[in-house]
Design a protein around this motif. Structure first.
Motif, PDB file in Angstrom:
ATOM      1  N   LEU A  15     -52.082   3.030 -11.517  1.00 21.18           N
ATOM      2  CA  LEU A  15     -50.970   2.999 -12.462  1.00 21.18           C
ATOM      3  C   LEU A  15     -50.283   4.366 -12.546  1.00 21.18           C
ATOM      4  CD1 LEU A  15     -52.532   0.838 -15.324  1.00 21.18           C
ATOM      5  CD2 LEU A  15     -50.704   0.159 -13.754  1.00 21.18           C
ATOM      6  N   ARG A  16     -51.090   5.423 -12.585  1.00 23.97           N
ATOM      7  CA  ARG A  16     -50.498   6.763 -12.662  1.00 23.97           C
ATOM      8  C   ARG A  16     -49.758   7.096 -11.370  1.00 23.97           C
ATOM      9  NH1 ARG A  16     -48.395  10.293 -16.308  1.00 23.97           N
ATOM     10  NH2 ARG A  16     -48.609  12.424 -15.576  1.00 23.97           N
ATOM     11  N   LYS A  17     -50.308   6.706 -10.238  1.00 23.28           N
ATOM     12  CA  LYS A  17     -49.635   6.971  -8.967  1.00 23.28           C
ATOM     13  C   LYS A  17     -48.303   6.217  -8.907  1.00 23.28           C
ATOM     14  CE  LYS A  17     -52.179   6.985  -5.243  1.00 23.28           C
ATOM     15  NZ  LYS A  17     -52.935   6.477  -4.061  1.00 23.28           N
ATOM     16  N   GLN A  18     -48.291   5.010  -9.453  1.00 24.05           N
ATOM     17  CA  GLN A  18     -47.049   4.243  -9.498  1.00 24.05           C
ATOM     18  C   GLN A  18     -46.028   4.923 -10.399  1.00 24.05           C
ATOM     19  OE1 GLN A  18     -46.200   1.498  -7.659  1.00 24.05           O
ATOM     20  NE2 GLN A  18     -44.174   1.889  -8.537  1.00 24.05           N
ATOM     21  N   THR A  19     -46.517   5.517 -11.494  1.00 21.66           N
ATOM     22  CA  THR A  19     -45.625   6.266 -12.381  1.00 21.66           C
ATOM     23  C   THR A  19     -45.026   7.455 -11.651  1.00 21.66           C
ATOM     24  OG1 THR A  19     -46.885   5.624 -14.348  1.00 21.66           O
ATOM     25  CG2 THR A  19     -45.495   7.587 -14.535  1.00 21.66           C
ATOM     26  N   ILE A  20     -45.863   8.192 -10.944  1.00 22.93           N
ATOM     27  CA  ILE A  20     -45.386   9.341 -10.171  1.00 22.93           C
ATOM     28  C   ILE A  20     -44.355   8.884  -9.150  1.00 22.93           C
ATOM     29  CG2 ILE A  20     -46.059  11.118  -8.498  1.00 22.93           C
ATOM     30  CD1 ILE A  20     -48.781  11.244  -9.980  1.00 22.93           C
ATOM     31  N   HIS A  21     -44.642   7.786  -8.457  1.00 23.71           N
ATOM     32  CA  HIS A  21     -43.720   7.237  -7.459  1.00 23.71           C
ATOM     33  C   HIS A  21     -42.370   6.901  -8.095  1.00 23.71           C
ATOM     34  CE1 HIS A  21     -42.159   4.634  -4.240  1.00 23.71           C
ATOM     35  NE2 HIS A  21     -41.869   3.770  -5.203  1.00 23.71           N
ATOM     36  N   GLN A 431     -55.110  16.341 -11.661  1.00 22.03           N
ATOM     37  CA  GLN A 431     -55.361  14.972 -11.184  1.00 22.03           C
ATOM     38  C   GLN A 431     -54.100  14.384 -10.540  1.00 22.03           C
ATOM     39  OE1 GLN A 431     -56.694  13.099 -14.805  1.00 22.03           O
ATOM     40  NE2 GLN A 431     -58.813  13.794 -14.551  1.00 22.03           N
ATOM     41  N   ASP A 432     -52.952  14.642 -11.149  1.00 22.81           N
ATOM     42  CA  ASP A 432     -51.679  14.174 -10.577  1.00 22.81           C
ATOM     43  C   ASP A 432     -51.435  14.785  -9.207  1.00 22.81           C
ATOM     44  OD1 ASP A 432     -51.161  12.621 -12.754  1.00 22.81           O
ATOM     45  OD2 ASP A 432     -49.621  13.924 -13.616  1.00 22.81           O
ATOM     46  N   PHE A 433     -51.823  16.023  -9.061  1.00 19.02           N
ATOM     47  CA  PHE A 433     -51.653  16.719  -7.785  1.00 19.02           C
ATOM     48  C   PHE A 433     -52.384  15.990  -6.664  1.00 19.02           C
ATOM     49  CE2 PHE A 433     -53.354  20.157  -4.931  1.00 19.02           C
ATOM     50  CZ  PHE A 433     -52.155  20.444  -4.276  1.00 19.02           C
ATOM     51  N   GLU A 434     -53.600  15.553  -6.932  1.00 20.53           N
ATOM     52  CA  GLU A 434     -54.368  14.813  -5.925  1.00 20.53           C
ATOM     53  C   GLU A 434     -53.729  13.453  -5.639  1.00 20.53           C
ATOM     54  OE1 GLU A 434     -56.735  16.187  -4.219  1.00 20.53           O
ATOM     55  OE2 GLU A 434     -56.578  18.018  -5.430  1.00 20.53           O
ATOM     56  N   LEU A 435     -53.248  12.781  -6.680  1.00 19.40           N
ATOM     57  CA  LEU A 435     -52.564  11.505  -6.492  1.00 19.40           C
ATOM     58  C   LEU A 435     -51.260  11.684  -5.726  1.00 19.40           C
ATOM     59  CD1 LEU A 435     -53.060   9.919 -10.043  1.00 19.40           C
ATOM     60  CD2 LEU A 435     -54.295   9.353  -7.935  1.00 19.40           C
ATOM     61  N   PHE A 436     -50.569  12.778  -6.007  1.00 18.85           N
ATOM     62  CA  PHE A 436     -49.328  13.100  -5.311  1.00 18.85           C
ATOM     63  C   PHE A 436     -49.571  13.269  -3.815  1.00 18.85           C
ATOM     64  CE2 PHE A 436     -46.670  16.746  -3.773  1.00 18.85           C
ATOM     65  CZ  PHE A 436     -45.439  16.092  -3.733  1.00 18.85           C
ATOM     66  N   LYS A 437     -50.638  13.964  -3.456  1.00 21.37           N
ATOM     67  CA  LYS A 437     -50.951  14.153  -2.035  1.00 21.37           C
ATOM     68  C   LYS A 437     -51.289  12.822  -1.370  1.00 21.37           C
ATOM     69  CE  LYS A 437     -54.014  17.458  -2.641  1.00 21.37           C
ATOM     70  NZ  LYS A 437     -55.025  18.491  -2.291  1.00 21.37           N
ATOM     71  N   GLU A 438     -51.985  11.961  -2.103  1.00 19.03           N
ATOM     72  CA  GLU A 438     -52.265  10.626  -1.560  1.00 19.03           C
ATOM     73  C   GLU A 438     -50.963   9.849  -1.358  1.00 19.03           C
ATOM     74  OE1 GLU A 438     -54.983   8.505  -4.031  1.00 19.03           O
ATOM     75  OE2 GLU A 438     -56.540  10.066  -3.951  1.00 19.03           O
ATOM     76  N   TRP A 439     -50.057   9.978  -2.313  1.00 17.70           N
ATOM     77  CA  TRP A 439     -48.756   9.294  -2.245  1.00 17.70           C
ATOM     78  C   TRP A 439     -47.957   9.774  -1.034  1.00 17.70           C
ATOM     79  CZ3 TRP A 439     -43.694  11.262  -2.914  1.00 17.70           C
ATOM     80  CH2 TRP A 439     -42.696  10.293  -3.053  1.00 17.70           C
ATOM     81  N   LEU A 440     -48.000  11.070  -0.776  1.00 20.19           N
ATOM     82  CA  LEU A 440     -47.291  11.606   0.386  1.00 20.19           C
ATOM     83  C   LEU A 440     -47.798  10.976   1.683  1.00 20.19           C
ATOM     84  CD1 LEU A 440     -47.112  15.442  -0.453  1.00 20.19           C
ATOM     85  CD2 LEU A 440     -45.233  13.800  -0.498  1.00 20.19           C
ATOM     86  N   ILE A 441     -49.102  10.782   1.762  1.00 19.69           N
ATOM     87  CA  ILE A 441     -49.689  10.151   2.947  1.00 19.69           C
ATOM     88  C   ILE A 441     -49.232   8.700   3.047  1.00 19.69           C
ATOM     89  CG2 ILE A 441     -51.841   9.418   4.029  1.00 19.69           C
ATOM     90  CD1 ILE A 441     -53.165  11.900   2.768  1.00 19.69           C
ATOM     91  N   GLU A 442     -49.240   8.011   1.913  1.00 20.41           N
ATOM     92  CA  GLU A 442     -48.833   6.600   1.912  1.00 20.41           C
ATOM     93  C   GLU A 442     -47.368   6.446   2.275  1.00 20.41           C
ATOM     94  OE1 GLU A 442     -49.798   5.376  -2.013  1.00 20.41           O
ATOM     95  OE2 GLU A 442     -51.972   5.527  -1.710  1.00 20.41           O
ATOM     96  N   GLN A 443     -46.541   7.404   1.847  1.00 17.39           N
ATOM     97  CA  GLN A 443     -45.109   7.347   2.153  1.00 17.39           C
ATOM     98  C   GLN A 443     -44.782   7.932   3.517  1.00 17.39           C
ATOM     99  OE1 GLN A 443     -42.834   5.883  -0.087  1.00 17.39           O
ATOM    100  NE2 GLN A 443     -44.751   5.307  -1.084  1.00 17.39           N
ATOM    101  N   GLU A 444     -45.809   8.476   4.178  1.00 16.80           N
ATOM    102  CA  GLU A 444     -45.684   9.041   5.530  1.00 16.80           C
ATOM    103  C   GLU A 444     -44.657  10.178   5.595  1.00 16.80           C
ATOM    104  OE1 GLU A 444     -44.874   5.720   8.158  1.00 16.80           O
ATOM    105  OE2 GLU A 444     -47.004   5.172   8.218  1.00 16.80           O
ATOM    106  N   TYR A 445     -44.662  11.001   4.528  1.00 19.06           N
ATOM    107  CA  TYR A 445     -43.734  12.135   4.496  1.00 19.06           C
ATOM    108  C   TYR A 445     -44.070  13.184   5.555  1.00 19.06           C
ATOM    109  CZ  TYR A 445     -40.499  11.356   0.688  1.00 19.06           C
ATOM    110  OH  TYR A 445     -39.472  10.870  -0.068  1.00 19.06           O
ATOM    111  N   PHE A 446     -45.345  13.367   5.798  1.00 21.55           N
ATOM    112  CA  PHE A 446     -45.747  14.407   6.747  1.00 21.55           C
ATOM    113  C   PHE A 446     -46.590  13.804   7.863  1.00 21.55           C
ATOM    114  CE2 PHE A 446     -44.970  16.402   2.673  1.00 21.55           C
ATOM    115  CZ  PHE A 446     -44.057  17.392   3.043  1.00 21.55           C
TER     116      PHE A 446
END
Length: 448
Positions: A15-21, A431-446
């Motif tokens: 839920l928090r990762k979705q909020t960040i997204h 905690q958001d920082f770790e979720l953010f890095k996971e999100w970057l991987i999921e979005q294939e930014y890098f």
């Protein structure tokens, strides 16, 4: 781990990762309209550490905090100008209007009217994140935050009692110690030609122009230069009459685009503009100005809508310099604004006398604590100044009085609650920082 507990934790994280997204897409995508390349550059900076993530996600901070029932807010009918993005890296040494080298706040892009408490909450959290990054223990972080909050209140009281006046309250070489004093001393040794020597070249005909061989400078098209020149008179007209020279002083000699910027400013257009100046007063022949794009400040999306504020600040460049003039007494005499290609810009001097604290200045406990106290006094000065000085007759109250009334006699409780909250929010950011890095991987930014 118990299956049910694991399910709860996983659900909360999703839920928090979705909020960040959602927030990243809304602000960096729809509002800022950052290109994919610009977002990649911004997120590459944000993924370096939790403090960098915090600096680049002010919209997430305001989303989280504006609806929380904090005590100690000033009344809605007694707002003050706030920076909107106060953190430890938004303080630096520079030269003011009187050519004095001072240490003060230096970023007003998110400036807005509202409760002082948001600046203080954001600053307290930044202190924890920044000092944690430099491996200070939790108890030391507590001490730094408390030192900041204690000095902030004490300085407001000094203004209210008339012991100090925010209009002539400055930190210079004479009244500072440690890293700040060392930084200001180095600035005093700089030549007036420092920035010109760094950014420009002079050809065999003695004509000065920008050195586009520099990594962060790029040329503009002939059409862009012509369009900017056509809009330039609006900038000249916007200058304070007391600071304004004859129009020939502001004649454009060269223009380049400035690439690279702070984390939150990624994707905003910036230009370096070389103007004629005049050597009549000495040290004013050829001057570099910086024009930076200004957009709707982040707090505006979360604070109550104020029709009068937007009537007075329709131009976002005007809003930024309005904030700076409110929070500084001796402001940059080149502050102005104009519009170009449908975007608002504000203008300031690219001063040769500007210097930030470096990583090495955040290593010693005593130095950090001393720096926190100085930054606290500056924060109090900025808030105390932001009332009647530039809006004569508009505000019939003093900001420092309104803030002190909000804190009341509960100074210890004020410090305790903000310290506890900033410690809690530090954990949220990490905690958001770790979720953010996971999100970057999921979005294939890098994606390699």
């Amino acid at each position: 781990m118990d299956h049910q507990l694991e399910q709860v934790i996983t659900t909360k994280q999703r839920l928090r990762k979705q909020t960040i997204h959602t927030i990243l897409e809304q602000f960096d995508g729809k509002h800022m309209k950052l290109s994919q390349g610009s977002r990649k550059k911004k997120y590459d900076k944000m993924r370096q550490d939790p403090y960098s993530f915090f600096r680049g996600s002010a919209y997430l901070f305001f989303y989280d905090v504006t609806d929380l029932p904090f005590a100690f807010h000033t009344p809605k009918d007694k707002p003050t100008w706030i920076m909107g993005d106060m953190h430890a890296d938004n303080f630096s040494g520079f030269q003011n209007e009187d050519h004095d080298i001072v240490f003060d706040v230096d970023d007003f892009d998110e400036g807005y009217l509202g409760s002082y408490l948001y600046d203080v909450l954001r600053m307290a959290t930044s202190i924890r994140l920044m000092t944690s990054q430099h491996e200070f223990l939790e108890e030391e972080q507590d001490e730094f935050v408390d030192a900041y909050l204690k000095r902030y209140v004490k300085q407001l009281e000094a203004f209210h009692k008339g012991e100090d006046d925010p209009k002539d309250f400055f930190f210079t070489v004479e009244n500072t110690k440690g890293p700040i004093k060392k930084t200001l001393k180095k600035l005093e040794k700089r030549k007036h030609s420092h920035e010109l020597d760094k950014q420009t070249v002079v050809d065999h005909d003695s004509i000065r122009s920008f050195d586009i061989g520099k990594d962060k400078l790029s040329s503009v098209s002939k059409q862009e230069r012509n369009d900017l020149s056509a809009a330039w008179n609006d900038y000249i007209v916007s200058l304070d009459q007391d600071d304004r020279h004859e129009d020939s002083f502001y004649k454009i000699k060269d223009v380049v685009k400035k690439k690279g910027s702070g984390i939150g400013s990624t994707g905003l257009e910036r230009f370096y503009i070389l103007i004629e100046g005049s050597d009549a007063e000495g040290n004013h022949d050829d001057i570099i100005l910086e024009a930076k794009e200004a957009r709707t400040p982040i707090p505006a999306y979360f604070f109550p809508y104020d029709e009068q504020f937007w009537q007075d600040n329709k131009h976002q460049g005007k809003r930024v310099i309005h904030t700076q003039k409110a929070m500084h007494h001796k402001e940059d005499p080149y502050l102005g604004y104009f519009s170009f290609h449908g975007k608002d810009f504000y203008v300031r001097e690219r001063s040769p006398f500007s210097k930030e604290l470096k990583d090495k200045h955040w290593q010693d406990h005593k130095d950090v604590k001393r720096t926190m106290k100085t930054m606290a006094a500056i924060s109090a000065k900025a808030h105390a100044r932001a009332d009647v000085d530039i809006d004569e007759g508009v505000m019939d109250y003093h900001s420092e009085e309104a803030i002190l009334e909000a804190i009341g006699s509960s100074k210890k409780l004020f410090r305790h609650q903000l310290s506890v909250w900033s410690k809690y929010y530090q954990t949220v950011v990490e905690q958001d920082f770790e979720l953010f890095k996971e999100w970057l991987i999921e979005q294939e930014y890098f994606k390699s």
